[in-house]
Write a protein that holds these residues in place. Structure first.
Motif, PDB file in Angstrom:
ATOM      1  N   ARG A 108      57.096  71.199  22.618  1.00 40.10           N
ATOM      2  CA  ARG A 108      56.657  72.178  23.616  1.00 40.10           C
ATOM      3  C   ARG A 108      56.613  73.584  23.017  1.00 40.10           C
ATOM      4  O   ARG A 108      55.699  74.358  23.282  1.00 40.10           O
ATOM      5  CB  ARG A 108      57.584  72.134  24.821  1.00 40.10           C
ATOM      6  N   ARG A 109      57.599  73.895  22.212  1.00 37.17           N
ATOM      7  CA  ARG A 109      57.628  75.212  21.578  1.00 37.17           C
ATOM      8  C   ARG A 109      56.424  75.384  20.631  1.00 37.17           C
ATOM      9  O   ARG A 109      55.801  76.455  20.575  1.00 37.17           O
ATOM     10  CB  ARG A 109      58.932  75.391  20.814  1.00 37.17           C
ATOM     11  N   GLN A 110      56.052  74.328  19.876  1.00 34.64           N
ATOM     12  CA  GLN A 110      54.895  74.393  18.989  1.00 34.64           C
ATOM     13  C   GLN A 110      53.608  74.598  19.786  1.00 34.64           C
ATOM     14  O   GLN A 110      52.733  75.394  19.401  1.00 34.64           O
ATOM     15  CB  GLN A 110      54.799  73.119  18.160  1.00 34.64           C
ATOM     16  N   ARG A 111      53.501  73.876  20.897  1.00 35.26           N
ATOM     17  CA  ARG A 111      52.306  74.040  21.734  1.00 35.26           C
ATOM     18  C   ARG A 111      52.223  75.449  22.311  1.00 35.26           C
ATOM     19  O   ARG A 111      51.128  76.037  22.372  1.00 35.26           O
ATOM     20  CB  ARG A 111      52.322  73.009  22.861  1.00 35.26           C
ATOM     21  N   ALA A 112      53.364  75.979  22.722  1.00 32.83           N
ATOM     22  CA  ALA A 112      53.367  77.340  23.245  1.00 32.83           C
ATOM     23  C   ALA A 112      52.944  78.342  22.167  1.00 32.83           C
ATOM     24  O   ALA A 112      52.206  79.299  22.435  1.00 32.83           O
ATOM     25  CB  ALA A 112      54.752  77.693  23.786  1.00 32.83           C
ATOM     26  N   THR A 113      53.387  78.089  20.935  1.00 31.71           N
ATOM     27  CA  THR A 113      52.987  78.975  19.834  1.00 31.71           C
ATOM     28  C   THR A 113      51.483  78.902  19.581  1.00 31.71           C
ATOM     29  O   THR A 113      50.818  79.921  19.363  1.00 31.71           O
ATOM     30  CB  THR A 113      53.755  78.603  18.562  1.00 31.71           C
ATOM     31  N   GLU A 114      50.915  77.684  19.616  1.00 27.34           N
ATOM     32  CA  GLU A 114      49.475  77.537  19.428  1.00 27.34           C
ATOM     33  C   GLU A 114      48.685  78.237  20.528  1.00 27.34           C
ATOM     34  O   GLU A 114      47.671  78.890  20.260  1.00 27.34           O
ATOM     35  CB  GLU A 114      49.114  76.059  19.384  1.00 27.34           C
ATOM     36  N   LEU A 115      49.165  78.104  21.772  1.00 33.47           N
ATOM     37  CA  LEU A 115      48.477  78.786  22.864  1.00 33.47           C
ATOM     38  C   LEU A 115      48.554  80.296  22.707  1.00 33.47           C
ATOM     39  O   LEU A 115      47.585  81.024  22.987  1.00 33.47           O
ATOM     40  CB  LEU A 115      49.075  78.356  24.200  1.00 33.47           C
ATOM     41  N   THR A 116      49.689  80.775  22.253  1.00 30.39           N
ATOM     42  CA  THR A 116      49.832  82.218  22.039  1.00 30.39           C
ATOM     43  C   THR A 116      48.869  82.712  20.966  1.00 30.39           C
ATOM     44  O   THR A 116      48.228  83.758  21.107  1.00 30.39           O
ATOM     45  CB  THR A 116      51.277  82.547  21.653  1.00 30.39           C
ATOM     46  N   LEU A 117      48.753  81.944  19.884  1.00 31.45           N
ATOM     47  CA  LEU A 117      47.818  82.321  18.826  1.00 31.45           C
ATOM     48  C   LEU A 117      46.368  82.286  19.316  1.00 31.45           C
ATOM     49  O   LEU A 117      45.552  83.153  18.944  1.00 31.45           O
ATOM     50  CB  LEU A 117      47.982  81.376  17.625  1.00 31.45           C
TER      51      LEU A 117
END
Length: 548
Positions: free
Chosen positions: A144-153
């Motif tokens: 979930r943290r990785q997905r949140a990072t991708e969305l932020t980018l």
């Protein structure tokens, strides 16, 4: 909201307690060993049952909501991840903890009566199961943290792109405004710079090209008066400087200087000099238009060979503009408006293509007007146009609904040899002062020369007419060396009184009488009268072609 959340947590705690009590109560059942042995051999059976039950549950839920709207298509990187609420975190932790505890208890119960080594392995397995549930929770949180990072980018990338587009739009707007401001300067060099700045804006930004074309056309539509021509200077006087040595030579040289100074052209005034500078600026504006709107097609491939060519879907509006030596060979535009335009010098439109309507109503051509091989796809209107030089329309193609030259004036020769008129051709009240050539021209639809005036030769040699040419009221100065359309000729009697649009002494064009000889048997003659029943007789009919 806080009370509801507390009640939900209490409910899940009670459910966990009830599950633990149920496990404890079932721990005394003696059949667990057999159940575990069966599951170890036939584990696929309960898995299949669970999958079928899940499929049935999904089918039931879908049947209860048949009109549910489809989920909207979300662009990559634009979806919104729901936030993890404390309730969701607590529920997830309880579920994982319950699964781990349940598995551990079942293992301990199953191996409670076995050897110590087996019980130790069961304990280790239960501990591993508990740790595994925690690892699964940690892995889920990491994903979930990785997905949140991708969305932020992705959001940052979209923001950067939008910022870059806004900056580019602001830069284009600033360049455009600066160029337009330069066009309003009273200095010719500054106006030149404004035109080149607009050209750069259009070259780098295809979506701004029509706007730039409109601005340049608006500049050419502004009032302009051509500068006076420079008077020719003549040199006079004594060429030999050595003759100044004597007194007589000095007097003669002084007189020659006086004569030479009197023959020098006058110093140009500020107004005429500004007019000449403005002329150069206008020539630059014309070159920008013709350079980027002429493809210069390769004869071998037929593809545009001009690297600076923009496209063919642009419009020109030069209503009332003064155009100087307008060289637009192979010009390709959609709609062209030259109403009341003044072409000073030559106007070259050879091979031009007008995909839309071409308006030349009221235009004045003071030099050669060359439309050789031009293509008018939608319509060509030259009503009231004036051609003081040669008008060349040889091999021009008029595929539109009509080609109109009504009330046009051709002071010099007008050439329409091998021209093709797919639509209606209108030359009503046109005046041909020079030679009018329509040799081998093709008229697919009706053609009208009503009240046209031909003061010199008119040549329609080999012209093809699908319909009868209408030349009612047309007049010619002479019938010599003239070839008229089929069915028309010049009357031998000159007009003594001029009608509307006619000059005295002209020959009016009239339909040609055609004599048709038809042979028919005379059934009324008897053999006793010296003629056989089958002897023919000739009946002459005088037929005049219709005037309308």
């Amino acid at each position: 909201m806080t009370g509801r959340r507390g009640l939900g947590v209490l409910a899940w705690l009670l459910a966990a307690a009830g599950l633990g009590m149920a496990v404890w109560m079932a721990s005394s059942w003696a059949g667990w060993s057999a159940v575990w042995v069966w599951l170890g051999r036939w584990w696929m059976v309960p898995v299949a049952v669970l999958l079928l039950a899940a499929a049935a549950a999904l089918a039931v839920l879908r049947s209860r909501h048949p009109s549910a709207p489809p989920r909207p298509v979300v662009e990559p990187g634009t979806e919104v991840m729901p936030a993890l609420t404390p309730r969701a975190i607590l529920l997830g932790a309880l579920v994982l903890l319950g699964l781990g505890v349940t598995g551990a208890v079942l293992l301990l119960i199953n191996f409670s009566g076995t050897e110590p080594r087996d019980r130790l392995d069961a304990i280790r397995t239960a501990a591993t199961l508990l740790v595994g549930t925690g690892g699964a929770a940690a892995l889920l949180l990491a994903a979930r943290r990785q997905r949140a990072t991708e969305l932020t980018l992705a959001v940052q990338r979209r923001t950067a792109d939008a910022t870059e587009r806004d900056a580019a739009a602001r830069r284009i707007t600033e360049l455009y405004l600066q160029a337009v401001e330069q066009l309003g300067s009273d200095k010719a060099a500054v106006r030149h710079g404004g035109l080149y700045a607009l050209e750069r804006v259009a070259q780098d930004n295809p979506d701004q090209r029509q706007t730039v074309i409109n601005v340049i056309c608006a500049y050419l539509r502004s009032p302009y008066t051509s500068p006076p021509k420079r008077p020719a200077s003549r040199q006079a006087g004594l060429p030999a400087a050595a003759r100044r040595g004597t007194a007589t030579g000095r007097v003669a040289a002084r007189a020659a200087d006086v004569r030479r100074s009197g023959l020098r052209p006058p110093t140009p005034t500020a107004g005429s000099e500004k007019s000449r500078q403005e002329r150069e600026v206008r020539l630059t504006a014309q070159r920008i238009l013709t350079t980027h709107l002429t493809p210069g097609r390769d004869r071998a491939t037929g593809q545009p060979a001009n690297p600076l060519y923009w496209a063919e879907g642009y419009d020109l509006d030069l209503t009332g503009a003064t155009l100087i030596d307008f060289h637009a060979t192979d010009l390709t535009v959609r709609q062209a408006v030259f109403i009341d335009a003044h072409f000073s010098g030559t106007a070259l439109f050879g091979g031009a293509t007008f995909t839309g309507i071409a308006w030349f109503d009221g235009a004045t051509f003071t030099g050669i007007a060359r439309f050789y091989g031009a293509t008018f796809s939608d319509g060509a209107w030259f009503d009231g146009a004036t051609f003081t030089g040669l008008a060349e329309f040889d091999r021009a193609t008029f595929t539109g609904s009509s080609a109109r030259f009504e009330r046009a004036t051709f002071t010099r020769d007008a050439w329409f040899d091998r021209a093709a008129f797919a639509g209606a051709a209108r030359f009503n009240r046109a005046t041909f002062t020079g030679t009018a050539k329509f040799r081998r021209a093709t008229f697919t639809r009706d053609v009208r020369f009503g009240e046209a005036s031909f003061t010199h030769q008119a040549r329609f040699d080999g012209a093809a007419f699908t319909d009868v040419a209408v030349m009612t009221g047309a007049a010619a100065a002479s019938a010599e060396s003239c070839v008229w359309p089929t069915g028309w000729t010049a009357d031998d009697h000159r007009l003594e009184t001029a009608a509307s649009g006619e000059a005295p002494g002209m020959l009016r064009l009239v339909p040609v009488p055609v004599v048709l000889a038809e042979l028919q048997p005379n059934d009324g003659l008897q053999s006793g009268h010296g003629a056989s029943p089958s002897s023919p007789r000739t009946r002459a009919q005088i037929v005049a072609l219709p005037a309308q």
